[in-house]
Every structure is written in C-alpha cells, then in structure tokens.
Scaffold this motif. Structure first.
Motif, PDB file in Angstrom:
ATOM      1  N   MET A   1       0.827  -1.190   0.000  1.00 45.08           N
ATOM      2  CA  MET A   1       0.000   0.000   0.000  1.00 45.08           C
ATOM      3  C   MET A   1       0.865   1.245   0.000  1.00 45.08           C
ATOM      4  SD  MET A   1      -3.199   0.778   2.499  1.00 45.08           S
ATOM      5  CE  MET A   1      -2.401   1.939   3.559  1.00 45.08           C
ATOM      6  N   THR A   2       1.869   1.221   0.838  1.00 45.89           N
ATOM      7  CA  THR A   2       2.780   2.381   0.915  1.00 45.89           C
ATOM      8  C   THR A   2       3.422   2.658  -0.438  1.00 45.89           C
ATOM      9  OG1 THR A   2       3.275   1.545   3.123  1.00 45.89           O
ATOM     10  CG2 THR A   2       4.612   3.382   2.314  1.00 45.89           C
TER      11      THR A   2
ATOM     12  N   ILE B   1       2.390   1.682  -3.377  1.00 46.08           N
ATOM     13  CA  ILE B   1       1.395   2.115  -4.371  1.00 46.08           C
ATOM     14  C   ILE B   1       1.026   3.571  -4.160  1.00 46.08           C
ATOM     15  CG2 ILE B   1      -1.009   1.824  -5.068  1.00 46.08           C
ATOM     16  CD1 ILE B   1      -0.576  -1.199  -4.683  1.00 46.08           C
ATOM     17  N   ILE B   2       0.820   3.941  -2.910  1.00 49.03           N
ATOM     18  CA  ILE B   2       0.487   5.348  -2.636  1.00 49.03           C
ATOM     19  C   ILE B   2       1.626   6.268  -3.057  1.00 49.03           C
ATOM     20  CG2 ILE B   2       0.160   6.987  -0.722  1.00 49.03           C
ATOM     21  CD1 ILE B   2      -1.681   4.874   0.555  1.00 49.03           C
ATOM     22  N   GLY B   3       2.841   5.821  -2.783  1.00 50.28           N
ATOM     23  CA  GLY B   3       4.000   6.611  -3.221  1.00 50.28           C
ATOM     24  C   GLY B   3       4.015   6.781  -4.723  1.00 50.28           C
TER      25      GLY B   3
ATOM     26  N   ILE C   1       1.555   6.552  -6.782  1.00 52.77           N
ATOM     27  CA  ILE C   1       0.451   7.420  -7.206  1.00 52.77           C
ATOM     28  C   ILE C   1       0.809   8.877  -6.989  1.00 52.77           C
ATOM     29  CG2 ILE C   1      -1.840   8.160  -6.421  1.00 52.77           C
ATOM     30  CD1 ILE C   1      -2.583   5.154  -6.442  1.00 52.77           C
ATOM     31  N   CYS C   2       1.468   9.137  -5.835  1.00 52.32           N
ATOM     32  CA  CYS C   2       1.918  10.507  -5.586  1.00 52.32           C
ATOM     33  C   CYS C   2       2.874  10.957  -6.674  1.00 52.32           C
ATOM     34  CB  CYS C   2       2.599  10.585  -4.228  1.00 52.32           C
ATOM     35  SG  CYS C   2       1.417  10.649  -2.894  1.00 52.32           S
ATOM     36  N   VAL C   3       3.806  10.063  -7.065  1.00 49.62           N
ATOM     37  CA  VAL C   3       4.759  10.403  -8.137  1.00 49.62           C
ATOM     38  C   VAL C   3       4.014  10.795  -9.396  1.00 49.62           C
ATOM     39  CG1 VAL C   3       6.500   9.448  -9.679  1.00 49.62           C
ATOM     40  CG2 VAL C   3       6.637   8.980  -7.242  1.00 49.62           C
ATOM     41  N   VAL C   4       3.089   9.927  -9.808  1.00 49.54           N
ATOM     42  CA  VAL C   4       2.344  10.173 -11.053  1.00 49.54           C
ATOM     43  C   VAL C   4       1.581  11.491 -10.964  1.00 49.54           C
ATOM     44  CG1 VAL C   4       0.447   9.341 -12.480  1.00 49.54           C
ATOM     45  CG2 VAL C   4       2.149   7.730 -11.636  1.00 49.54           C
ATOM     46  N   LEU C   5       0.817  11.659  -9.900  1.00 46.55           N
ATOM     47  CA  LEU C   5      -0.042  12.834  -9.774  1.00 46.55           C
ATOM     48  C   LEU C   5       0.769  14.124  -9.776  1.00 46.55           C
ATOM     49  CD1 LEU C   5      -2.905  13.922  -9.308  1.00 46.55           C
ATOM     50  CD2 LEU C   5      -2.523  13.663  -6.858  1.00 46.55           C
ATOM     51  N   VAL C   6       1.802  14.141  -8.940  1.00 42.55           N
ATOM     52  CA  VAL C   6       2.578  15.385  -8.807  1.00 42.55           C
ATOM     53  C   VAL C   6       3.355  15.681 -10.089  1.00 42.55           C
ATOM     54  CG1 VAL C   6       4.398  16.524  -7.508  1.00 42.55           C
ATOM     55  CG2 VAL C   6       2.669  15.188  -6.316  1.00 42.55           C
ATOM     56  N   SER C   7       3.887  14.598 -10.701  1.00 43.31           N
ATOM     57  CA  SER C   7       4.653  14.861 -11.935  1.00 43.31           C
ATOM     58  C   SER C   7       3.741  15.448 -13.010  1.00 43.31           C
ATOM     59  CB  SER C   7       5.320  13.590 -12.429  1.00 43.31           C
ATOM     60  OG  SER C   7       4.340  12.655 -12.827  1.00 43.31           O
ATOM     61  N   VAL C   8       2.552  14.857 -13.130  1.00 42.27           N
ATOM     62  CA  VAL C   8       1.611  15.377 -14.140  1.00 42.27           C
ATOM     63  C   VAL C   8       1.202  16.810 -13.804  1.00 42.27           C
ATOM     64  CG1 VAL C   8      -0.714  15.103 -15.068  1.00 42.27           C
ATOM     65  CG2 VAL C   8       0.760  13.104 -14.826  1.00 42.27           C
ATOM     66  N   MET C   9       0.977  17.060 -12.511  1.00 43.32           N
ATOM     67  CA  MET C   9       0.593  18.406 -12.109  1.00 43.32           C
ATOM     68  C   MET C   9       1.681  19.415 -12.440  1.00 43.32           C
ATOM     69  SD  MET C   9      -1.407  17.817  -8.549  1.00 43.32           S
ATOM     70  CE  MET C   9      -1.375  19.475  -7.917  1.00 43.32           C
ATOM     71  N   PHE C  10       2.928  19.035 -12.166  1.00 45.07           N
ATOM     72  CA  PHE C  10       4.031  19.976 -12.451  1.00 45.07           C
ATOM     73  C   PHE C  10       4.202  20.213 -13.939  1.00 45.07           C
ATOM     74  CE2 PHE C  10       5.025  19.943  -8.048  1.00 45.07           C
ATOM     75  CZ  PHE C  10       5.808  21.060  -7.836  1.00 45.07           C
TER      76      PHE C  10
ATOM     77  N   ALA D   1       6.283   7.845   2.492  1.00 47.43           N
ATOM     78  CA  ALA D   1       6.084   7.454   1.092  1.00 47.43           C
ATOM     79  C   ALA D   1       5.466   8.600   0.300  1.00 47.43           C
ATOM     80  CB  ALA D   1       5.189   6.217   1.015  1.00 47.43           C
ATOM     81  N   ILE D   2       4.473   9.261   0.908  1.00 44.76           N
ATOM     82  CA  ILE D   2       3.809  10.381   0.208  1.00 44.76           C
ATOM     83  C   ILE D   2       4.809  11.501  -0.074  1.00 44.76           C
ATOM     84  CG2 ILE D   2       2.122  12.242   0.520  1.00 44.76           C
ATOM     85  CD1 ILE D   2       0.372  10.146   1.986  1.00 44.76           C
TER      86      ILE D   2
ATOM     87  N   GLY E   1       7.327  10.400  -2.655  1.00 40.58           N
ATOM     88  CA  GLY E   1       6.622  10.350  -3.961  1.00 40.58           C
ATOM     89  C   GLY E   1       6.409  11.733  -4.516  1.00 40.58           C
TER      90      GLY E   1
ATOM     91  N   GLY F   1       8.062  13.044  -7.901  1.00 38.35           N
ATOM     92  CA  GLY F   1       7.109  13.497  -8.938  1.00 38.35           C
ATOM     93  C   GLY F   1       7.397  14.915  -9.363  1.00 38.35           C
ATOM     94  N   ALA F   2       7.699  15.798  -8.380  1.00 38.05           N
ATOM     95  CA  ALA F   2       7.986  17.193  -8.710  1.00 38.05           C
ATOM     96  C   ALA F   2       9.226  17.279  -9.597  1.00 38.05           C
ATOM     97  CB  ALA F   2       8.206  18.000  -7.437  1.00 38.05           C
TER      98      ALA F   2
ATOM     99  N   GLY G   1       8.364  15.992 -13.045  1.00 40.87           N
ATOM    100  CA  GLY G   1       7.501  16.967 -13.741  1.00 40.87           C
ATOM    101  C   GLY G   1       8.276  18.188 -14.202  1.00 40.87           C
TER     102      GLY G   1
ATOM    103  N   ILE H   1      -5.950  15.583 -14.093  1.00 41.53           N
ATOM    104  CA  ILE H   1      -5.448  15.975 -12.775  1.00 41.53           C
ATOM    105  C   ILE H   1      -6.606  16.159 -11.795  1.00 41.53           C
ATOM    106  CG2 ILE H   1      -4.385  17.885 -11.516  1.00 41.53           C
ATOM    107  CD1 ILE H   1      -2.529  18.198 -14.015  1.00 41.53           C
TER     108      ILE H   1
ATOM    109  N   MET I   1      -7.766  -0.598  -1.414  1.00 44.45           N
ATOM    110  CA  MET I   1      -6.642  -0.253  -2.301  1.00 44.45           C
ATOM    111  C   MET I   1      -7.008  -0.372  -3.779  1.00 44.45           C
ATOM    112  SD  MET I   1      -3.679   0.802  -1.727  1.00 44.45           S
ATOM    113  CE  MET I   1      -2.733   1.518  -3.028  1.00 44.45           C
TER     114      MET I   1
ATOM    115  N   PHE J   1      -8.405   6.013  -9.360  1.00 46.56           N
ATOM    116  CA  PHE J   1      -7.401   7.032  -9.697  1.00 46.56           C
ATOM    117  C   PHE J   1      -7.130   7.067 -11.190  1.00 46.56           C
ATOM    118  CE2 PHE J   1      -3.064   8.491 -10.261  1.00 46.56           C
ATOM    119  CZ  PHE J   1      -3.010   9.610  -9.452  1.00 46.56           C
TER     120      PHE J   1
END
Lengths: 233, 120
Positions: A7-8, A10-12, A14-23, B5-6, B9, B13-14, B17, B35, B56, B63
């Motif tokens: 879970m950790t 996967i959440i990480g 997802i954070c990568v994907v979301l933030v990269s796309v946002m940036f 992790a958040i 991540g 991601g930043a 991006g 987004i 999950m 998502f």
C-alpha cells in the motif's frame, strides 16, 4: 505487514504520477499562459494580413510585369517605325541608284549632232556613256532615256539608234550628273579625249555644257529579273 | 510510513515533472481534467480512510480509471462540439468538496474531543 508495504509503495507511486503530471501542467500553463489564446487569434489575424500582403505584392508584381510588357511593346512599335523609316530611306536610295527615281544635281550636258555626211552611231554614244561613267557620272540619260543596269544602245538598220528599245534621233542630248569638273576634263582631253576624237575621227558636232541643275527622269520601263535569282547569304 | 512514502513520492514526482518536456497547449486541457479526476480520487481515498472503508483496488482503479475516462469524455466532447469537460469538472470538484468536508469534520471532531479530554 506485507499488505501495508504494498500500500505504501502504491500510494507513493500514485503521488509520483499525480505530482509529476501536475508539475508538467504547471510548466505548460506558465509557459503559454492565458494570452496564448489571444495570441492565437492575433496570429490568425496576422496570417490573414500576411496573406493579403502577399497577394497584394503579387498583384503589384503582375502589374509591373504588364507595364513592362506594354513598355516593351511600345518600344517595339517605335523600333518598327524606325525600321520602316530606315527601310523606306534605303528603298528610296536603292530606287534612285537603280534609276527608278528622278534625280537632280550638277553635271554636264553633251550634245551630239549628225552632219550632212556623217552620222552619229550607237558606238559614239556607247563610248560617250562609258567615258562619262569613267569620269564618275552617277546618272546618265540620252534624249530622256535613263541609262539603267540593262540599258543597251544599238543601231537599227543604220537608220536609227535605239536605247532601251526606244528609237531616238539626232540631236542626241546626253545628260550626266556627277562632278562637272571631272566630267568635263574627262571628256575634253586634247587629241585623244572623247570630244576631240569624235570631231576628228567621225566629224560630228559635239558640244559640252556644264550645268548646275540637271534633272534626269526616272526609268519608265520595268526592271525585272527573269532568269537570275538573288541568293540570300 | 505512509507519510514518508507520500513525501518521497511528491518530491520525485515534482523532479520528474520539472524535467519533463512541455506538453503542447492542445493537450494541456485533457491533462488538466485528468489531474482534477486524480485529485478527486485522492481526496475520496483520504475520506474513505477516515471512514475506515479504504480499499486499495478501488482507490487505484478509481485514480487511473477516472483520469482516463475524463480524458476520453473531453475528447468526445471536443469531437461533438459539446463542452463535456465542464460536466466532469462539476462532478469531480463537487465530490472533492464533499470529501474535503468529511475530512474537515473528522479532524475538527477529533480536535474538539481532545480539548474536552484536556479540560476534564
């Protein structure tokens, strides 16, 4: 425990994907910003103006071309006129040379007359014409008959003389245009000159007169080649 | 653990991006919708965690599924000359507000309860 790790992760992710796309999106928007839309419209207008300008320039060029063509045509027309003038002049000159035009100028008039027991024959006239040409005569006529390139002088049965097929009789008046001094001196040399020779040998009357203004008429017959053809070189 | 992790991540991601190539303006509209859909899923996930109903598979599928679906709908709207992305935004943002309200109430309740305990 294992489920929590997944879970950790996967959440990480997802954070990568979301933030990269946002940036990525932030970057795009900041680069293009809201004026991009307006710019696009402006670009369209600019394009239109450019196309119009190009069209206008094309038309102007076309107009210039046409004007140039017109100028060329005018020039050609001028040239043609000049050429035709030149040709006319040349034709006149050639006609004068060929004897198809009346000419005038200074020269001499030679008069030959039969006497009671001596006649003027074609030979006398031929010799005279020859002498005149030798002395630089440019146009010659005998009793109004122009001497041209195919002129002939001949006796007919001892009675008449024909020139160009026309009968002529005494007195014979030979007009010649040329330098009068040369013509006169050419004919009146002592003893073996033409005039003396005629007087002594043939016993005919020969008089010579200088004139400032002699008119010699044009040849009235046709001047045509029948057998000869001109060659264009 | 999850918090680390958040954070990691988000940082990765930043970085990705920032270094990614610029997307052309035509596609940035689709990306924006994606987004919004993804954010909706994230807040939905947080809300369900608070409620203790977090799954999950549902979270991950929501998502990506919502993101892709919203892109497809926007594309379809472009073709039909109907602004379907407006509807997507209304739905997603509306749900985001609902979820945020749930999260807010949960933490306010928690905070109030703690204050009460301290007072006692």
């Amino acid at each position: 425990m294992k489920g929590k790790t997944t879970m950790t992760v996967i959440i990480g992710l997802i954070c990568v994907v979301l933030v990269s796309v946002m940036f990525m999106q932030f970057k795009t928007i900041s680069r293009i910003d809201i004026t991009a839309l307006e710019n696009m419209q402006e670009k369209d207008l600019r394009n239109e103006i450019n196309t119009s300008k190009t069209k206008y320039e094309d038309k102007v060029k076309e107009l210039e071309d046409i004007n140039l063509k017109i100028a060329e045509f005018n020039e050609n027309a001028d040239n043609n006129r000049k050429i035709s003038e030149l040709l006319t002049n040349e034709l006149d000159q050639l006609k004068a040379l060929a004897g198809l035009k009346s000419v005038s100028g200074s020269g001499v008039v030679v008069r030959l007359e039969d006497r009671q027991n001596s006649k003027v024959y074609a030979n006398n006239l031929l010799e005279l014409v020859n002498e005149l040409k030798l002395a630089g005569a440019e146009a010659i006529s005998i009793n109004g008959e122009r001497i041209v390139y195919d002129s002939y002088i001949s006796d007919v049965g001892g009675e008449f003389i024909t020139i160009n097929g026309e009968r002529i009789v005494s007195p014979y008046e030979v007009k010649a245009i040329g330098n009068p001094t040369y013509l006169e001196s050419g004919l009146s040399k002592k003893q073996y000159g033409y005039i003396d020779k005629q007087k002594i040998e043939y016993n005919i009357t020969v008089t010579l007169e200088r004139k400032n203004n002699i008119t010699i008429n044009e040849y009235t017959g046709d001047l045509n080649f029948k057998s000869a053809r001109s060659i264009n070189s | 653990m999850v918090l680390i992790a958040i954070i990691i991540g988000c940082a990765v991601g930043a970085l990705i991006g920032m270094n990614a190539p610029i997307i052309s303006y035509t596609y940035s509209g689709y990306l924006a919708i994606a987004i919004v859909a993804a954010l909706d899923s994230v807040f939905g996930g947080i809300a369900s965690t608070i409620k203790g109903k977090f799954d999950m598979v549902i979270f991950v599928s929501g998502f990506f599924g919502n993101a892709i679906l919203s892109i497809l709908l926007t594309f379809l709207g472009e073709k039909l000359n109907v602004d379907i992305y407006l509807a997507a935004i209304v739905v997603f943002v509306g749900r985001m507000f609902t979820n945020l309200a749930i999260i807010r109430r949960h933490y306010i309740d928690k905070w109030v309860n703690r204050n009460k305990e301290k007072a006692e």
